[in-house]
Scaffold this motif. Structure first.
Motif, PDB file in Angstrom:
ATOM      1  N   LEU A  48       0.844  -1.197   0.000  1.00 48.03           N
ATOM      2  CA  LEU A  48       0.000   0.000   0.000  1.00 48.03           C
ATOM      3  C   LEU A  48       0.877   1.243   0.000  1.00 48.03           C
ATOM      4  CD1 LEU A  48      -2.660  -1.049   2.683  1.00 48.03           C
ATOM      5  CD2 LEU A  48      -2.678  -1.471   0.211  1.00 48.03           C
ATOM      6  N   ILE A  49       0.557   2.173  -0.880  1.00 45.76           N
ATOM      7  CA  ILE A  49       1.262   3.454  -0.954  1.00 45.76           C
ATOM      8  C   ILE A  49       0.376   4.504  -0.293  1.00 45.76           C
ATOM      9  CG2 ILE A  49       2.413   5.105  -2.458  1.00 45.76           C
ATOM     10  CD1 ILE A  49       3.540   2.215  -2.519  1.00 45.76           C
ATOM     11  N   LEU A  50       0.867   5.080   0.814  1.00 39.08           N
ATOM     12  CA  LEU A  50       0.063   5.985   1.638  1.00 39.08           C
ATOM     13  C   LEU A  50       0.641   7.388   1.644  1.00 39.08           C
ATOM     14  CD1 LEU A  50      -0.131   3.557   4.676  1.00 39.08           C
ATOM     15  CD2 LEU A  50      -1.937   3.892   3.000  1.00 39.08           C
ATOM     16  N   SER A  51      -0.221   8.355   1.895  1.00 40.91           N
ATOM     17  CA  SER A  51       0.220   9.728   2.133  1.00 40.91           C
ATOM     18  C   SER A  51       0.425   9.910   3.633  1.00 40.91           C
ATOM     19  CB  SER A  51      -0.825  10.724   1.624  1.00 40.91           C
ATOM     20  OG  SER A  51      -0.564  12.025   2.137  1.00 40.91           O
ATOM     21  N   LYS A  52       1.629  10.291   4.038  1.00 37.98           N
ATOM     22  CA  LYS A  52       1.928  10.447   5.462  1.00 37.98           C
ATOM     23  C   LYS A  52       1.152  11.598   6.080  1.00 37.98           C
ATOM     24  CE  LYS A  52       6.350  10.633   4.536  1.00 37.98           C
ATOM     25  NZ  LYS A  52       7.831  10.747   4.683  1.00 37.98           N
ATOM     26  N   SER A  53       1.055  12.701   5.363  1.00 34.66           N
ATOM     27  CA  SER A  53       0.401  13.883   5.939  1.00 34.66           C
ATOM     28  C   SER A  53      -1.120  13.803   5.877  1.00 34.66           C
ATOM     29  CB  SER A  53       0.882  15.151   5.216  1.00 34.66           C
ATOM     30  OG  SER A  53       0.489  15.122   3.845  1.00 34.66           O
ATOM     31  N   LYS A  54      -1.653  13.294   4.767  1.00 35.14           N
ATOM     32  CA  LYS A  54      -3.104  13.237   4.609  1.00 35.14           C
ATOM     33  C   LYS A  54      -3.728  11.985   5.210  1.00 35.14           C
ATOM     34  CE  LYS A  54      -3.414  16.064   0.425  1.00 35.14           C
ATOM     35  NZ  LYS A  54      -4.006  16.176  -0.933  1.00 35.14           N
ATOM     36  N   LYS A  55      -2.888  11.008   5.553  1.00 34.59           N
ATOM     37  CA  LYS A  55      -3.378   9.756   6.125  1.00 34.59           C
ATOM     38  C   LYS A  55      -4.391   9.075   5.206  1.00 34.59           C
ATOM     39  CE  LYS A  55      -1.020  10.506   9.895  1.00 34.59           C
ATOM     40  NZ  LYS A  55       0.216   9.734  10.181  1.00 34.59           N
ATOM     41  N   ILE A  56      -4.088   9.060   3.921  1.00 34.29           N
ATOM     42  CA  ILE A  56      -4.979   8.417   2.963  1.00 34.29           C
ATOM     43  C   ILE A  56      -4.197   7.408   2.128  1.00 34.29           C
ATOM     44  CG2 ILE A  56      -6.560  10.375   2.788  1.00 34.29           C
ATOM     45  CD1 ILE A  56      -5.196  11.047   0.092  1.00 34.29           C
ATOM     46  N   LEU A  57      -4.922   6.462   1.581  1.00 29.56           N
ATOM     47  CA  LEU A  57      -4.327   5.497   0.669  1.00 29.56           C
ATOM     48  C   LEU A  57      -4.274   6.103  -0.730  1.00 29.56           C
ATOM     49  CD1 LEU A  57      -3.428   2.552  -0.066  1.00 29.56           C
ATOM     50  CD2 LEU A  57      -5.835   2.095  -0.525  1.00 29.56           C
ATOM     51  N   CYS A  58      -3.107   6.099  -1.327  1.00 26.19           N
ATOM     52  CA  CYS A  58      -2.975   6.610  -2.698  1.00 26.19           C
ATOM     53  C   CYS A  58      -3.297   5.519  -3.706  1.00 26.19           C
ATOM     54  CB  CYS A  58      -1.557   7.138  -2.927  1.00 26.19           C
ATOM     55  SG  CYS A  58      -1.082   8.476  -1.807  1.00 26.19           S
ATOM     56  N   TYR A  59      -2.651   4.373  -3.547  1.00 32.21           N
ATOM     57  CA  TYR A  59      -2.930   3.227  -4.414  1.00 32.21           C
ATOM     58  C   TYR A  59      -2.243   2.003  -3.825  1.00 32.21           C
ATOM     59  CZ  TYR A  59       1.773   4.180  -6.281  1.00 32.21           C
ATOM     60  OH  TYR A  59       3.124   4.410  -6.415  1.00 32.21           O
ATOM     61  N   ALA A  60      -2.540   0.856  -4.373  1.00 32.68           N
ATOM     62  CA  ALA A  60      -1.867  -0.373  -3.988  1.00 32.68           C
ATOM     63  C   ALA A  60      -1.036  -0.864  -5.158  1.00 32.68           C
ATOM     64  CB  ALA A  60      -2.876  -1.434  -3.569  1.00 32.68           C
ATOM     65  N   GLU A  61       0.007  -1.594  -4.845  1.00 33.37           N
ATOM     66  CA  GLU A  61       0.863  -2.190  -5.862  1.00 33.37           C
ATOM     67  C   GLU A  61       0.895  -3.696  -5.598  1.00 33.37           C
ATOM     68  OE1 GLU A  61       5.590  -1.961  -6.712  1.00 33.37           O
ATOM     69  OE2 GLU A  61       4.554  -0.010  -6.591  1.00 33.37           O
ATOM     70  N   ALA A  62       0.489  -4.482  -6.589  1.00 29.36           N
ATOM     71  CA  ALA A  62       0.356  -5.915  -6.351  1.00 29.36           C
ATOM     72  C   ALA A  62       0.572  -6.704  -7.629  1.00 29.36           C
ATOM     73  CB  ALA A  62      -1.028  -6.227  -5.775  1.00 29.36           C
ATOM     74  N   GLY A  63       0.787  -7.996  -7.459  1.00 24.39           N
ATOM     75  CA  GLY A  63       0.999  -8.882  -8.588  1.00 24.39           C
ATOM     76  C   GLY A  63      -0.287  -9.466  -9.123  1.00 24.39           C
ATOM     77  N   GLU A  64      -0.132 -10.391 -10.052  1.00 26.79           N
ATOM     78  CA  GLU A  64      -1.299 -10.938 -10.742  1.00 26.79           C
ATOM     79  C   GLU A  64      -2.207 -11.744  -9.825  1.00 26.79           C
ATOM     80  OE1 GLU A  64       1.938 -14.021 -11.084  1.00 26.79           O
ATOM     81  OE2 GLU A  64       1.811 -11.833 -11.303  1.00 26.79           O
ATOM     82  N   ASP A  65      -1.668 -12.300  -8.727  1.00 28.13           N
ATOM     83  CA  ASP A  65      -2.510 -13.106  -7.845  1.00 28.13           C
ATOM     84  C   ASP A  65      -3.575 -12.246  -7.160  1.00 28.13           C
ATOM     85  OD1 ASP A  65      -0.556 -11.779  -6.431  1.00 28.13           O
ATOM     86  OD2 ASP A  65       0.086 -13.517  -5.249  1.00 28.13           O
ATOM     87  N   PHE A  66      -3.207 -11.028  -6.764  1.00 32.95           N
ATOM     88  CA  PHE A  66      -4.188 -10.131  -6.146  1.00 32.95           C
ATOM     89  C   PHE A  66      -5.191  -9.622  -7.179  1.00 32.95           C
ATOM     90  CE2 PHE A  66      -5.518  -5.869  -4.598  1.00 32.95           C
ATOM     91  CZ  PHE A  66      -6.153  -6.270  -3.429  1.00 32.95           C
ATOM     92  N   VAL A  67      -4.724  -9.334  -8.376  1.00 31.60           N
ATOM     93  CA  VAL A  67      -5.622  -8.868  -9.433  1.00 31.60           C
ATOM     94  C   VAL A  67      -6.581  -9.989  -9.838  1.00 31.60           C
ATOM     95  CG1 VAL A  67      -5.749  -7.993 -11.796  1.00 31.60           C
ATOM     96  CG2 VAL A  67      -3.995  -7.129 -10.233  1.00 31.60           C
ATOM     97  N   ASN A  68      -6.103 -11.232  -9.878  1.00 34.32           N
ATOM     98  CA  ASN A  68      -6.994 -12.362 -10.128  1.00 34.32           C
ATOM     99  C   ASN A  68      -8.113 -12.407  -9.094  1.00 34.32           C
ATOM    100  OD1 ASN A  68      -6.005 -13.640 -12.464  1.00 34.32           O
ATOM    101  ND2 ASN A  68      -4.388 -14.659 -11.315  1.00 34.32           N
ATOM    102  N   LEU A  69      -7.750 -12.161  -7.828  1.00 33.08           N
ATOM    103  CA  LEU A  69      -8.741 -12.179  -6.754  1.00 33.08           C
ATOM    104  C   LEU A  69      -9.826 -11.139  -6.972  1.00 33.08           C
ATOM    105  CD1 LEU A  69      -9.826 -12.916  -3.914  1.00 33.08           C
ATOM    106  CD2 LEU A  69      -8.196 -11.239  -2.987  1.00 33.08           C
ATOM    107  N   ILE A  70      -9.440  -9.880  -7.176  1.00 35.72           N
ATOM    108  CA  ILE A  70     -10.467  -8.843  -7.274  1.00 35.72           C
ATOM    109  C   ILE A  70     -11.226  -8.918  -8.601  1.00 35.72           C
ATOM    110  CG2 ILE A  70      -9.358  -7.304  -5.625  1.00 35.72           C
ATOM    111  CD1 ILE A  70      -8.243  -5.669  -7.882  1.00 35.72           C
ATOM    112  N   PHE A  71     -10.576  -9.363  -9.670  1.00 33.62           N
ATOM    113  CA  PHE A  71     -11.308  -9.567 -10.923  1.00 33.62           C
ATOM    114  C   PHE A  71     -12.342 -10.679 -10.769  1.00 33.62           C
ATOM    115  CE2 PHE A  71      -8.119  -7.765 -14.288  1.00 33.62           C
ATOM    116  CZ  PHE A  71      -8.480  -6.482 -13.909  1.00 33.62           C
TER     117      PHE A  71
END
Length: 484
Positions: free
Chosen positions: A268-291
Motif C-alpha cells: 500500500l502506498i500511503l500519504s503520510k500527511s493526509k493519512k490516505i491510501l494513494c494506491y496499492a501495488e500488487a501482482g497478478e494473484d491479487f488482481v486475479n482475486l479482485i477480478f
C-alpha cells in the motif's frame, strides 16, 4: 395479482397516495421468480445490465472493476476468453433463468465449439468460447449442435423457483411474504396507514427495463419498488460513509487446508500527511482475486454482508427467501439452495482461490453419438462417432502448451496499480504520477505499508467493493481523516 401480457408482467399494487409510496404489490410466482432470479446473477452481469440504467450512481467499486477489465489489453490475460469470462460471466442457474416469464439477462445461451479439424480421434474437447485454442493449436471456432439426452432438471411445469399457485405480497423494501390478512395488516401498520382513505389501487406494467431499474434501485435505495414504479428521483449515493467499519462478515466455517494459510502480499502506498491510501501495488494473484469478484453471484455477496450497512434493500429480498416456508412457497429445498447459496458456474473457480464460495460440480464428459457442425446458420456436416467422449475445456489456458495458467485470468509475472476505488492498470511511471497528482500528494509525502490478504481479508474486500467507493481503505481498516 401479477399477470402476463405481451409487453411484460401486469402488477397490481396498493399506493399510499398521501406519501406517494408503494405499500405493497400483490404477485403470483411469475414476478416473484423474476425477483428471486436477480440473486443468481454474477456481479459482472449485474454491472453490464445496469450501468446505463437509472438511477445514476455506481455500485460500490464494481463498476470500476468491470471497466478495468474492459480497458485491459488482451496481452495481459492468459487467453482472449478470459476477458469474456469476466465481462460476460455464466450463471449457474442459467437454465432456470431462461424459463422466467421475463428474460432479464440478454446474454447468449451456452454454446459449444469444437476444433476446426473435426478430428475427434485426437481432439476430444468442447469449448464455450469461440476464441479458445485446442490442444492441437487450432482455433475452436466451429459451433456444434449436440444431440444429448438431457437429465431431469429442477424445473417442473409451472413456476421457476416459487410454487405456481403461491400468492405473495412484495413491499417497497422487497420483503416478500405469503399473501395473508396478517401480512397485509402488518404492512399497513409499518407505514402508519390507519385506514383505506389514503390507499389507491394501481396497475403497473413491468417489463425488462423496469426490472433492471428495480435491480439497480435495490442496490442503491431503501425503497426500491417505490422508486421504480412511482419514478421517484431521490436516490442516496454510495460513498465512504456507507461502509460499516465494524462489519460483521459471515463465518467462513471449515476451509480447505491448502487455502487456509495462503496469503497474498500487497504493498500500500500511503500519504503520510493526509493519512490516505494513494494506491496499492500488487501482482497478478491479487488482481486475479479482485477480478474474480465479477464472477461471484449477487446472492453470495449479500449473504456474506451478514447485515453490514448498505444504502440498498437487496438484503431484504435475500432474508425473505431464508424465511419462506419451502413446502408452502418454494418448489423444493434444491431451488431454495440455488438462491441462498448460489455457486460459481462450473469452470469459473481457480486454484488457490481465497473466496469462500463453492463452484458448481464439473460438467461430466459428453458422450456424443451425433454432433452437428454449424457454419453460420447452416448445418454443414454431421459427425457420427458412436464412441466420442468430449470434455469441456478450461478456456483460461492453451491446451497445446505445456505450461498452464493455474486457472487465473491475468498472465504473470506482472505488477499492477490498484486505486482505492479498484481501478486496475498495469504498473507504469505515468500511472503513478497521474494518481499522485490527482490526489495532490508530493513524492516526498509517501510511505509504504505491506499487508497480507488471506481468506478473511478477501471476504472483507469483496463486501467493501460492493458497498463502498473506498474498498481498500475499508477492507484493510486504514484510518480515514474526519471530514471538517
Amino acid at each position: 395479482m401479477a399477470e402476463i401480457n405481451s409487453k411484460g408482467i401486469s402488477l397490481k399494487a396498493l399506493v399510499d397516495k398521501g406519501n406517494n409510496r408503494i405499500i405493497f404489490a400483490e404477485s403470483n410466482a411469475d414476478f416473484v421468480d423474476v425477483l428471486f432470479s436477480l440473486l443468481t446473477m454474477p456481479m459482472g452481469t449485474v454491472i453490464r445490465l445496469t450501468r446505463n440504467q437509472p438511477p445514476t450512481g455506481e455500485i460500490g467499486c464494481m463498476n470500476n472493476l468491470y471497466q478495468s477489465v474492459e480497458n485491459l489489453e488482451v496481452q495481459c490475460l492468459h487467453t482472449e476468453a478470459c476477458k469474456t469470462i469476466l465481462l460476460h460471466p455464466r450463471n449457474d442457474a442459467e437454465t432456470h433463468c431462461r424459463s422466467l416469464k421475463l428474460i432479464i439477462d440478454d446474454g447468449e445461451p451456452i454454446k459449444y465449439f469444437v476444433c476446426s479439424s473435426y478430428n475427434f480421434s485426437a481432439c476430444k474437447f468442447l469449448s464455450h468460447y469461440r476464441t479458445a485454442l485446442c490442444r492441437c493449436g487450432r482455433l475452436m471456432s466451429t459451433e456444434a449442435l449436440l444431440e444429448v439426452k438431457e437429465s431431469k432438471n429442477l424445473i417442473p411445469d409451472g413456476g421457476v423457483f416459487a410454487k405456481e399457485q403461491a400468492q405473495f405480497i412484495v413491499s417497497e423494501k422487497l420483503d416478500v411474504l405469503p399473501l395473508s390478512t396478517a401480512a397485509c395488516l402488518s404492512s399497513f401498520s409499518k407505514l402508519g396507514v390507519m385506514d383505506g382513505s389514503t390507499i389507491v389501487e394501481r396497475t403497473f406494467n413491468v417489463g425488462v427495463d423496469e426490472v433492471l431499474n428495480l435491480l439497480k434501485c435495490s442496490l442503491l435505495s431503501p425503497a426500491a419498488l417505490t422508486e421504480t414504479l412511482l419514478k421517484s428521483k431521490q436516490f442516496p449515493q454510495l460513498g465512504k460513509e456507507s461502509f460499516d467499519q465494524g462489519m460483521s462478515i459471515q463465518s467462513q466455517g471449515e476451509r480447505e487446508a491448502s487455502n487456509s494459510d495462503r496469503k497474498i502480499c500487497v504493498k500500500l502506498i500511503l500519504s503520510k500527511s493526509k493519512k490516505i491510501l494513494c494506491y496499492a501495488e500488487a501482482g497478478e494473484d491479487f488482481v486475479n482475486l479482485i477480478f474474480s469478484f465479477l464472477t461471484v453471484p449477487l446472492g453470495h455477496v449479500v449473504k456474506k454482508m451478514n447485515g453490514s450497512s448498505s444504502k440498498g434493500c437487496i438484503n431484504h429480498l435475500f432474508k425473505s427467501i431464508l424465511d419462506l416456508d419451502t413446502e408452502k412457497s418454494l418448489k423444493s429445498d434444491k431451488h431454495k439452495e440455488l438462491l441462498i447459496n448460489p455457486k460459481l458456474a462450473s469452470g469459473f473457480g481457480y486454484a488457490n482461490q481465497l473466496l469462500d464460495i463453492k463452484e458448481a460440480s464439473n460438467q461430466p464428459n459428453f458422450f456424443m453419438p451425433e454432433v452437428y457442425f454449424v457454419d453460420s446458420l447452416f448445418i454443414k456436416e454431421k459427425y457420427s462417432s458412436g464412441s466420442a467422449s468430449l470434455t469441456v475445456m478450461d478456456p483460461r489456458f492453451h491446451y497445446y502448451k505445456e505450461a498452464k495458467s493455474g486457472g487465473g485470468f491475468v498472465k504473470g509475472p506482472a505488477v499492477f496499480t490498484i486505486t482505492d476505488s479498484l481501478v486496475v492498470a498495469p504498473l507504469s511511471s505515468i500511472s503513478i504520477i497521474s494518481i499522485l497528482d490527482r490526489l495532490k500528494v508530493p513524492f516526498s509525502d509517501i510511505e509504504e505499508k505491506v499487508v497480507h490478504v488471506g481468506n478473511e481479508e478477501a471476504l472483507r474486500l469483496l463486501v467493501a467493493s460492493f458497498v463502498s467507493e473506498s474498498a481498500l481503505t475499508n477492507a484493510f481498516n486504514l484510518r480515514v481523516p474526519k471530514q471538517e
